[in-house]
Design an enzyme around this catalytic site. Structure first.
Site, PDB file in Angstrom:
ATOM      1  N   ASP A 163      23.017 -35.955  15.978  1.00 27.86           N
ATOM      2  CA  ASP A 163      23.428 -35.653  14.604  1.00 27.86           C
ATOM      3  C   ASP A 163      22.935 -34.281  14.159  1.00 27.86           C
ATOM      4  O   ASP A 163      22.450 -34.114  13.037  1.00 27.86           O
ATOM      5  CB  ASP A 163      22.959 -36.733  13.628  1.00 27.86           C
ATOM      6  N   MET A 203      14.951 -49.663  23.635  1.00 24.38           N
ATOM      7  CA  MET A 203      13.533 -49.358  23.803  1.00 24.38           C
ATOM      8  C   MET A 203      12.741 -49.558  22.510  1.00 24.38           C
ATOM      9  O   MET A 203      13.286 -49.461  21.412  1.00 24.38           O
ATOM     10  CB  MET A 203      13.368 -47.905  24.268  1.00 24.38           C
ATOM     11  N   LEU A 218      20.398 -43.283  29.720  1.00 25.27           N
ATOM     12  CA  LEU A 218      19.681 -44.243  30.565  1.00 25.27           C
ATOM     13  C   LEU A 218      20.244 -45.649  30.435  1.00 25.27           C
ATOM     14  O   LEU A 218      20.073 -46.475  31.323  1.00 25.27           O
ATOM     15  CB  LEU A 218      18.192 -44.249  30.196  1.00 25.27           C
ATOM     16  N   GLY A 219      20.881 -45.939  29.299  1.00 25.55           N
ATOM     17  CA  GLY A 219      21.412 -47.285  29.085  1.00 25.55           C
ATOM     18  C   GLY A 219      20.327 -48.301  28.787  1.00 25.55           C
ATOM     19  O   GLY A 219      20.381 -49.439  29.272  1.00 25.55           O
ATOM     20  N   HIS A 256      27.049 -34.781  10.954  1.00 26.21           N
ATOM     21  CA  HIS A 256      27.940 -35.525  10.055  1.00 26.21           C
ATOM     22  C   HIS A 256      28.272 -34.744   8.783  1.00 26.21           C
ATOM     23  O   HIS A 256      29.232 -35.064   8.096  1.00 26.21           O
ATOM     24  CB  HIS A 256      27.351 -36.905   9.713  1.00 26.21           C
ATOM     25  N   ASN A 284      21.361 -34.389   0.593  1.00 23.90           N
ATOM     26  CA  ASN A 284      20.142 -33.882   1.224  1.00 23.90           C
ATOM     27  C   ASN A 284      20.284 -33.732   2.738  1.00 23.90           C
ATOM     28  O   ASN A 284      19.467 -33.062   3.378  1.00 23.90           O
ATOM     29  CB  ASN A 284      18.950 -34.801   0.951  1.00 23.90           C
ATOM     30  N   SER A 285      21.285 -34.368   3.322  1.00 17.77           N
ATOM     31  CA  SER A 285      21.449 -34.325   4.772  1.00 17.77           C
ATOM     32  C   SER A 285      21.502 -32.898   5.285  1.00 17.77           C
ATOM     33  O   SER A 285      22.250 -32.064   4.772  1.00 17.77           O
ATOM     34  CB  SER A 285      22.738 -35.044   5.182  1.00 17.77           C
TER      35      SER A 285
END
Length: 423
Positions: free
Chosen positions: A172, A313, A309-310, A142, A250-251
């Protein structure tokens, strides 16, 4: 301090909350300070402590603090490998500001328009490899998304051109390359599977832009596998949570341990709760083991098409022992794995027969202890591959065959206003 219970499907999670008590503590400190000041003024306002110079003179004493601490050693080892990343984008401009101001359309004889590059946003990155005339930088996807050109500011302050090697919106992450002539240091990666909650860490980057480049903040690891929803498609991701200050800019910068090893790439922070309450000290980093796996593929192929996997979790470690035995019906020996909270209709998991409340413990021959490890194991496969997934269901172990025919969504933009990227 009180406790609130949050319900996730059939699972209850206790969260400690602080209410009026925190406000009272602040008021108590304030009142106490006023009382002390008043007592000094009334009883002995002019008393000079023994050994002081009554005439007001003073001197600078030798610094007794240890200037070569574990933190300073770690920071020194990495700081020259940390860079600022500038995302430059084209903007239209006109050479006649008066006409633009009053909305007058110009003609070819009196005005002309053109596009030029301007810095649209700034982030951070870390140099992790130097090979011949090329140095490689890892940052967030991003940070560089939508760029027409990318520039990098080295720790020395020198600005250089950068080329995008490859990027992956699902994780990302992105890799840049620059000429290595002025590169004096590279960072190394540590094993993110070996970190512990409470461990000291440093975050390095350019919060609020390159003006504050190489800013370092210190904190601890709050959780090594915090599960978050990231993306409009509800993708579940597992990240490192830290209270080291992570701010805009910071990203893409590194989260390092006290040995100066990169254990995570800073990616986002939580700035406010769903009720609008402000939040401090909740930053999140992509684990280094996942980072290494992804950036190696990006350097090799330029892009990644991840199998999906769809599934929704939850880490088994977040489920109480009572619920493991009563709801999941797990043997006491099974303490690590990933609980299936949701199966998307028509997904490859649905076709393979994976069910809600199955506990995944292996993909192929690779054991998975949490969602982060599951993703890392899954991303070693390509779309079109077939693999086995081992699950526990109602106390029994089953092995299911999954045909990885579908790719993960490429849209990984945040779906929650409370989750901020650091760009």
């Amino acid at each position: 301090m009180s406790e609130k219970k949050f319900h996730i499907d059939r699972f209850w999670v206790k969260v400690a909350t602080v209410g009026l008590v925190s406000g009272l503590i602040g008021g108590g400190v304030s009142l106490g300070a006023n009382g002390v000041i008043q007592s000094i003024r009334e009883n002995n306002a002019t008393q000079v402590p023994s050994g002081s110079n009554a005439s007001g003179g003073t001197k600078v004493n030798g610094n007794k603090a240890n200037l070569n601490t574990e933190s300073t050693k770690a920071y020194t080892a990495v700081q020259n490998a940390v860079v600022s990343v500038l995302n430059e984008q084209k903007v239209s401009s006109s050479d006649n500001s008066l006409e633009s101001m009053f909305g007058i359309s110009g003609n070819s004889s009196s005005s002309s328009s053109s596009s030029k590059l301007q810095t649209a946003s700034e982030g951070s990155g870390v140099i992790y490899k130097k090979s011949g005339n090329t140095a490689y930088i890892v940052t967030n996807n991003h940070v560089v998304s939508g760029s027409n050109a990318i520039k990098v500011i080295l720790s020395s302050g020198k600005k250089v051109e950068a080329t995008l090697v490859g990027s992956d919106s699902a994780t990302d992450l992105a890799v840049l390359k620059i000429n290595s002539t002025d590169v004096k240091a590279v960072a190394s990666f540590g094993n993110s599977n070996s970190i512990k909650a409470g461990q000291d860490v440093l975050a390095i980057g350019s919060p609020m832009g390159s003006e504050y480049a190489n800013t370092v903040t210190k904190g601890i690891i709050s959780a090594k596998n915090r599960t978050l929803k990231a993306g409009t498609d509800g993708t579940i991701t597992s990240v490192i949570q830290t209270d080291a200050a992570i701010n805009s800019g910071n990203s893409g910068g590194p989260l390092i341990n006290m040995a100066g090893q990169v254990i995570g790439i800073n990616s986002m922070k939580l700035s406010s709760n769903s009720d609008g309450s402000s939040v401090e000290g909740m930053g999140f980093s992509i684990p280094s083991n996942e980072v290494v796996s992804i950036i190696n593929q990006l350097v090799k192929n330029g892009s990644i098409k991840h199998p999906a996997l769809g599934l929704g979790m939850i880490d088994l470690s977040n489920i109480s022992s009572d619920q493991r035995s009563t709801i999941l019906k797990l043997p006491s020996s099974v303490t690590k794995g990933v609980v299936v909270a949701q199966v998307a209709s028509g997904s490859v998991s649905d076709t393979a027969g994976i069910k809600e409340y199955d506990v995944i413990t292996k993909i192929g021959n690779t054991k998975v202890n949490n969602t982060s490890e599951l993703r890392a194991a899954l991303y070693k496969y390509k779309v079109g591959d077939t693999t086995k997934i081992t699950v526990y269901r109602d106390g029994s172990q089953k092995t299911l065959t999954v045909h990885l025919t579908k790719a993960a969504s490429s849209d990984s933009s945040s779906s929650s206003s409370t989750e901020e990227s650091g760009e």
